[in-house]
Design a protein around this motif. Structure first.
Motif, PDB file in Angstrom:
ATOM      1  N   ASN A 199       0.820  -1.220   0.000  1.00  0.00           N
ATOM      2  CA  ASN A 199       0.000   0.000   0.000  1.00  0.00           C
ATOM      3  C   ASN A 199       0.849   1.264   0.000  1.00  0.00           C
ATOM      4  N   ASP A 200       0.453   2.220  -0.788  1.00  0.00           N
ATOM      5  CA  ASP A 200       1.143   3.504  -0.863  1.00  0.00           C
ATOM      6  C   ASP A 200       2.616   3.357  -1.229  1.00  0.00           C
ATOM      7  N   LEU A 201       2.946   2.236  -1.831  1.00  0.00           N
ATOM      8  CA  LEU A 201       4.314   2.003  -2.304  1.00  0.00           C
ATOM      9  C   LEU A 201       5.358   2.199  -1.203  1.00  0.00           C
ATOM     10  N   ARG A 202       5.143   1.507  -0.084  1.00  0.00           N
ATOM     11  CA  ARG A 202       6.106   1.621   1.009  1.00  0.00           C
ATOM     12  C   ARG A 202       7.182   0.533   0.941  1.00  0.00           C
ATOM     13  N   ASP A 203       6.832  -0.599   0.347  1.00  0.00           N
ATOM     14  CA  ASP A 203       7.776  -1.716   0.289  1.00  0.00           C
ATOM     15  C   ASP A 203       7.880  -2.228  -1.136  1.00  0.00           C
ATOM     16  N   SER A 204       9.065  -2.557  -1.520  1.00  0.00           N
ATOM     17  CA  SER A 204       9.299  -3.131  -2.834  1.00  0.00           C
ATOM     18  C   SER A 204       9.988  -4.477  -2.633  1.00  0.00           C
ATOM     19  N   TRP A 205       9.337  -5.534  -3.116  1.00  0.00           N
ATOM     20  CA  TRP A 205       9.849  -6.893  -2.896  1.00  0.00           C
ATOM     21  C   TRP A 205      10.093  -7.592  -4.229  1.00  0.00           C
ATOM     22  N   PHE A 206      11.041  -8.498  -4.245  1.00  0.00           N
ATOM     23  CA  PHE A 206      11.105  -9.469  -5.330  1.00  0.00           C
ATOM     24  C   PHE A 206      11.655 -10.775  -4.792  1.00  0.00           C
ATOM     25  N   ALA A 207      10.961 -11.860  -5.135  1.00  0.00           N
ATOM     26  CA  ALA A 207      11.431 -13.197  -4.789  1.00  0.00           C
ATOM     27  C   ALA A 207      11.516 -13.981  -6.084  1.00  0.00           C
ATOM     28  N   GLY A 208      12.628 -14.633  -6.321  1.00  0.00           N
ATOM     29  CA  GLY A 208      12.745 -15.386  -7.561  1.00  0.00           C
ATOM     30  C   GLY A 208      13.811 -16.450  -7.487  1.00  0.00           C
ATOM     31  N   TYR A 209      13.709 -17.403  -8.400  1.00  0.00           N
ATOM     32  CA  TYR A 209      14.712 -18.466  -8.395  1.00  0.00           C
ATOM     33  C   TYR A 209      15.075 -18.909  -9.793  1.00  0.00           C
ATOM     34  N   THR A 210      16.322 -19.399  -9.882  1.00  0.00           N
ATOM     35  CA  THR A 210      16.842 -19.961 -11.127  1.00  0.00           C
ATOM     36  C   THR A 210      17.072 -21.447 -10.861  1.00  0.00           C
ATOM     37  N   GLY A 211      17.822 -22.100 -11.746  1.00  0.00           N
ATOM     38  CA  GLY A 211      18.072 -23.523 -11.527  1.00  0.00           C
ATOM     39  C   GLY A 211      18.909 -23.792 -10.288  1.00  0.00           C
ATOM     40  N   ASP A 212      19.718 -22.811  -9.872  1.00  0.00           N
ATOM     41  CA  ASP A 212      20.602 -23.092  -8.734  1.00  0.00           C
ATOM     42  C   ASP A 212      20.361 -22.221  -7.506  1.00  0.00           C
ATOM     43  N   ARG A 213      19.810 -21.026  -7.683  1.00  0.00           N
ATOM     44  CA  ARG A 213      19.687 -20.146  -6.522  1.00  0.00           C
ATOM     45  C   ARG A 213      18.315 -19.520  -6.384  1.00  0.00           C
ATOM     46  N   LEU A 214      17.964 -19.280  -5.132  1.00  0.00           N
ATOM     47  CA  LEU A 214      16.760 -18.524  -4.801  1.00  0.00           C
ATOM     48  C   LEU A 214      17.227 -17.248  -4.110  1.00  0.00           C
ATOM     49  N   ALA A 215      16.608 -16.124  -4.457  1.00  0.00           N
ATOM     50  CA  ALA A 215      16.974 -14.896  -3.747  1.00  0.00           C
ATOM     51  C   ALA A 215      15.734 -14.058  -3.495  1.00  0.00           C
ATOM     52  N   VAL A 216      15.722 -13.408  -2.341  1.00  0.00           N
ATOM     53  CA  VAL A 216      14.640 -12.504  -1.970  1.00  0.00           C
ATOM     54  C   VAL A 216      15.249 -11.142  -1.668  1.00  0.00           C
ATOM     55  N   VAL A 217      14.648 -10.105  -2.247  1.00  0.00           N
ATOM     56  CA  VAL A 217      15.145  -8.751  -2.028  1.00  0.00           C
ATOM     57  C   VAL A 217      14.005  -7.880  -1.506  1.00  0.00           C
ATOM     58  N   GLU A 243      22.164 -20.783 -13.364  1.00  0.00           N
ATOM     59  CA  GLU A 243      21.786 -21.968 -14.141  1.00  0.00           C
ATOM     60  C   GLU A 243      20.349 -21.804 -14.601  1.00  0.00           C
ATOM     61  N   PRO A 244      20.038 -22.258 -15.813  1.00  0.00           N
ATOM     62  CA  PRO A 244      18.634 -22.186 -16.266  1.00  0.00           C
ATOM     63  C   PRO A 244      17.742 -23.021 -15.352  1.00  0.00           C
ATOM     64  N   LEU A 245      16.499 -22.563 -15.240  1.00  0.00           N
ATOM     65  CA  LEU A 245      15.534 -23.289 -14.411  1.00  0.00           C
ATOM     66  C   LEU A 245      14.730 -24.233 -15.294  1.00  0.00           C
ATOM     67  N   VAL A 246      15.044 -25.504 -15.219  1.00  0.00           N
ATOM     68  CA  VAL A 246      14.304 -26.513 -15.987  1.00  0.00           C
ATOM     69  C   VAL A 246      13.894 -27.610 -15.018  1.00  0.00           C
ATOM     70  N   PRO A 247      12.799 -27.393 -14.287  1.00  0.00           N
ATOM     71  CA  PRO A 247      12.409 -28.411 -13.301  1.00  0.00           C
ATOM     72  C   PRO A 247      11.950 -29.682 -14.004  1.00  0.00           C
ATOM     73  N   PRO A 248      12.178 -30.827 -13.365  1.00  0.00           N
ATOM     74  CA  PRO A 248      11.757 -32.080 -13.994  1.00  0.00           C
ATOM     75  C   PRO A 248      10.235 -32.179 -13.988  1.00  0.00           C
ATOM     76  N   ARG A 249       9.669 -32.556 -15.131  1.00  0.00           N
ATOM     77  CA  ARG A 249       8.208 -32.649 -15.207  1.00  0.00           C
ATOM     78  C   ARG A 249       7.750 -33.959 -14.580  1.00  0.00           C
ATOM     79  N   PRO A 250       6.871 -33.864 -13.586  1.00  0.00           N
ATOM     80  CA  PRO A 250       6.414 -35.105 -12.932  1.00  0.00           C
ATOM     81  C   PRO A 250       5.637 -35.991 -13.910  1.00  0.00           C
ATOM     82  N   ASP A 251       5.584 -37.265 -13.588  1.00  0.00           N
ATOM     83  CA  ASP A 251       4.872 -38.262 -14.397  1.00  0.00           C
ATOM     84  C   ASP A 251       3.449 -37.870 -14.717  1.00  0.00           C
TER      85      ASP A 251
END
Lengths: 141, 767
Positions: free
Chosen positions: B652-670, B702-710
């Motif tokens: 609300n009112d642009l008080r916080d700016s967040w980003f959460a994301g992940y690649t094939g090897d790392r997750l980061a939250v800012v 690393e590219p994010l290519v998760p294994p597709r479940p059966d």
């Protein structure tokens, strides 16, 4: 309830004995673990540690290998087997499931994972769950 | 009074009294001495210096095939204090010629055994380590570790720090220098030097204060047992204790204790004690490797580490060192040649003290908190435990750089006063939950408020993936193609004013495919979806993903009105990134005793909490956020081939700016915001996402290519209607569906051939 589950229980026990046999007779060295020499070296270290009863050290070596190849299903499975041996059944099940995620169409690997899951569930007293896991192991093969 | 008998009686009475007084005084004195003797012995023998726990970064593992750029190896070597040397290949040196490195590693005792000093040749091919070989034999080396970077300590009360040394590790020249300057008669006196005492007495009686004349033994006693006040009584006690010490212990034992106790410098609030640590602190090398001029400098510092501080007062330190050398020459401890050569050398002090007060205080604080669950605070501060953490200095460096430079840029671009913005970054291994970097604020060396752990800010839209995940766990009702209602909504709850959520673009979007509602972060359709699933159900899922605190179940909770710390957000996304497996975040790998005995290992622990199918679908949807949604700006930083999954968060009112994301090897939250919680006028994409992108671009993800479940199949659907498409459909997209959940009806574009849908219907019937 008891009457209903008794034959099922018998079945599970029978299958699990087969599963056990599968676990022990398998030659782990025959699995092509990785084409990364660092990973193969760590796995061989871990297996030596296992043979010497140093389970925690072996787990450490497998985890070290997993940091290098986090998508290697054999490594996840090795860790699952180790946890099963240590009696950490929930961990064993989780790790085997993780191995399944990366196993692709490697049927024998998947079958083995389901056997591990079945064993773990059996030990935790989840007979229907164990049965369904052993069923999946049979299907995968 | 004149009575002689009486007088005699009186005298004998007085004599008796005097004798009695003398006797009791002697008794008292011997009692006092006895008491001091007990104190001295008990304390000296039981003396265990409080040793801080030392925290190390992960060791860099070198092996053929490792993804690492030569400049990253250079950074690592520089941080470790390895020297680029033309000839020397002593441990701690390296040579570098373009893609070829020759490294002489330092020996190090790791959790799983010691690795001796190695001489390695490493050849790079682009961003990979191609070959690794033993320099001498040329044999290939499969795996080798560099010694880990010391990143900080958990210090005892008074922040005393030391590295214990044995007397035989102290260079003989240092001992000679010490004796030449501080106590020439050390090997012959009995704890007190009578002439020194005489001198001290004279100065004291002259009124110049109580001082001087201390032998090494007295100095040790002073530091060990007594308070720093200067009174005659204390001096007297000190002299008795010094003699008692000499009575019970050998000169070598006393000298060794002295070498470890003496105060030799200050690093912020950390006190440098003993020659062992001082050697690292000033010269970045073990004590045994010091040369004559370096040893002489340490001896010179004994007199006044602050006054002669070689970093702040190099000229003073130099003349003090030369004075020590001169004394040594006079005492014939060194030859004229040695003296001349040593005098001609510079101070040789390294500019920056290595492994000083935490290089990465925010991360070390996390380590400290995790350790507190298993160890007593006192043990952490005194037992000298060696803590091996998962911090990756290269990742930490990228995180700090990205945050600090971007915040400055954002302030300029948005006319925000300088230094008003704050931020936090957490980076973890997306597979095993190890924390690789943690930045607690833009002043990265500041040991204060740790925003990564302790700031609790509304998470805004970062919560939405959990709503969508909850929906996707019900494949009978929801798929990525399900149309959601994004028309106006009024939420009425008893006891609360009516609530009308709006979208960020102030518009309503009618019927929107589920994946696009998430990609565009539409509030209204998300709230409506969450309400139909049940707020409590959604919040239960938040907990299942690993958030441990109690969560509100208001309708507004669906838009992230509740506060979480960046670390908690990381835990929540870790479970999503690892395909539905909850992996507790860990900062510690192993704990060893001071002697290097393994004490504890923090092992990888996982639990499947979300079925592989829905976990796969939500990652696919989050990849859509970056491909075609609110985070499409990431493509300025990273190639689309990385297939990043992520989510922006704005409050609300642009008080916080967040980003959460992940690649094939790392997750980061800012997270970016202001400490005073004032609006910062930026969205998640405008602020935090740019930090995230900047950081990840430095780390070759690393590219994010998760294994597709059966049980997941790829099906082509019409982008607008979400119905089954075929080759005739132009706007078709291929989406993952849990088996049996893909739409049956065909889109108008494919309606000419109803075949596929019937075939599919039959297929489902027999599955």
């Amino acid at each position: 309830m008891m009457r209903h589950s008794f034959p099922g229980l018998l079945f599970v026990v029978a299958v699990s004995i087969a599963g056990c046999a599968g676990l022990t007779t398998r030659e782990p060295e025959s699995l092509p673990v990785s084409d990364n020499s660092a990973v193969t070296a760590l796995v061989s270290t871990a297996r030596t540690e296992l043979a010497n009863g140093k389970l925690d050290a072996a787990a450490g070596s497998f985890e070290r290998a997993l940091r290098i190849e986090p998508r290697n299903p054999v490594l996840w499975q090795e860790l699952a087997k180790l946890r099963l041996q240590q009696g950490q059944y929930q961990q064993a099940e989780g790790l085997a499931a993780r191995s399944n995620g990366w196993a692709g169409d490697n049927k024998s690997l998947r079958a083995e994972n389901w056997r591990i899951i079945g064993q773990a569930r059996l030990k935790r007293g989840d007979y229907p769950g164990a049965q369904s896991a052993f069923d999946k192991a049979a299907q995968a093969n | 009074m004149d009575n002689p008998v009486l007088e005699k009686f009186r005298q004998s009475f007085l004599r008796k009294r005097l004798r009695l007084v003398l006797l009791s005084f002697a008794l008292l004195l011997s009692g006092f001495v006895l008491y001091l003797d007990l104190t001295v012995r008990a304390q000296f023998e039981g003396k265990r210096w409080a040793l801080p726990a030392r925290v190390y970064a992960r060791p860099l593992e070198l092996y053929p095939g490792l993804k690492l750029r030569p400049e990253q190896l250079l950074t690592e070597l520089a941080m470790l204090g390895y020297r680029d040397s033309g000839d020397s290949l002593d441990p701690g040196h390296y040579r570098h010629d373009q893609d070829r490195f020759t490294i002489a590693t330092r020996p190090f005792a790791f959790w799983d055994g010691a690795q001796p000093a190695l001489q390695l040749r490493a050849d790079f091919d682009g961003d990979r380590l191609r070959t690794l070989a033993d320099l001498k034999t040329g044999q290939p080396v499969t795996l080798a570790r560099l010694d880990p970077l010391l990143i900080g300590g958990i210090y005892p009360a008074h922040n005393e720090d030391r590295v214990l040394v044995k007397l035989n590790e102290v260079p003989p020249l240092l001992v000679k220098g010490l004796i030449a300057v501080e106590d020439r008669k050390f090997y012959t006196h009995h704890g007190v030097d009578p002439r020194g005492v005489g001198r001290a007495l004279v100065t004291t009686l002259r009124g110049a204060g109580v001082q001087g004349g201390s032998t090494l033994t007295q100095q040790l006693v002073k530091n060990f047992f007594l308070t720093p006040e200067r009174t005659l009584r204390r001096k007297f006690t000190e002299m008795i204790m010094a003699q008692l010490l000499e009575l019970h212990y050998s000169k070598d034992e006393i000298l060794e204790a002295y070498a470890n106790e003496i105060y030799l410098g200050q690093d912020g609030n950390r006190a440098i004690h003993g020659f062992g640590l001082a050697s690292h602190f000033y010269f970045n090398r073990p004590l045994s490797q010091l040369d004559l001029p370096q040893a002489a400098l340490l001896v010179g510092l004994v007199k006044g580490p602050s006054y002669y501080d070689p970093r702040r007062h190099p000229a003073r330190a130099l003349s003090r060192r030369n004075l020590v050398l001169q004394e040594m020459l006079q005492q014939q401890a060194i030859t004229q040649q040695q003296y001349a050569a040593a005098r001609a050398t510079g101070l040789g002090v390294v500019e920056q003290a290595p492994g000083g007060t935490s290089l990465y205080p925010a991360f070390v604080e996390l380590v400290h908190r995790q350790l507190r669950r298993d160890y007593h605070e006192e043990d952490l501060r005194s037992e000298g435990l060696q803590i091996f953490s998962s911090l990756d200095p290269l990742v930490q460096f990228a995180g700090e750089r990205a945050l600090t430079t971007r915040l400055t840029q954002l302030e300029k671009a948005r006319r925000i006063p300088p230094n008003a913005l704050e931020g936090a970054v957490v980076v973890s291994n997306a597979q095993n939950g190890e924390i690789q970097a943690l930045v607690g604020g833009r002043n990265t060396r500041y040991e204060g408020f740790n925003r990564a752990l302790d700031t609790e800010r509304p998470v805004g839209s970062l919560i939405k993936p959990v709503i969508y995940l909850t929906a996707l766990q019900r494949p009978d009702s929801y798929t990525l193609a399900t149309l959601l209602d994004d028309s106006p909504l009024v939420w009425r709850e008893r006891g609360a004013p009516d609530w009308e959520p709006h979208n960020y673009d102030k518009a309503f979007h009618g019927q929107v495919p589920l994946r696009l509602a998430l990609a565009n972060s539409y509030n209204v359709s998300s709230v409506r979806l969450g309400l139909s699933l049940g707020v409590r159900t959604v919040m239960d899922n938040v907990r299942r993903l690993g958030v441990e605190r109690d969560l509100n179940t208001y309708a507004s909770s669906l838009l992230g009105a509740d506060g979480l710390s960046p670390l908690e957000v990381t835990q929540m996304y870790e479970t999503i990134a690892s395909g539905g497996f909850r992996v507790p975040l860990r900062a510690i790998r192993e704990v060893l005793t001071a002697e290097g005995q393994p004490l504890q290992r923090y092992s990888l622990s996982i639990e499947q909490v979300i079925e592989p199918g829905p976990a796969y679908l939500i990652t696919s949807a989050l990849q859509g956020v970056v491909r075609e949604g609110t985070a499409d700006g990431l493509n300025k930083f990273l190639s689309p081939d990385i297939h990043v999954a992520g989510k922006t968060g704005t409050t609300n009112d642009l008080r916080d700016s967040w980003f959460a994301g992940y690649t094939g090897d790392r997750l980061a939250v800012v997270w970016i915001g202001r400490d005073d919680n004032q609006p910062i006028n930026m969205t998640g994409a405008g602020g935090a996402m740019t930090v995230w992108g900047d950081m990840m671009a430095r780390l070759d993800p690393e590219p994010l290519v998760p294994p597709r479940p059966d049980n997941v199949e790829m099906v082509s659907v019409d982008a607008v209607t979400g119905r089954r498409a075929d080759d005739n459909c132009r706007g078709a997209v291929s989406l993952p569906f849990i088996n049996g959940s893909a739409p049956v009806e065909t889109a108008p574009c494919a309606a000419s051939s109803p075949g596929p849908s019937i075939k599919n219907w039959f297929k489902r019937l027999f599955e």
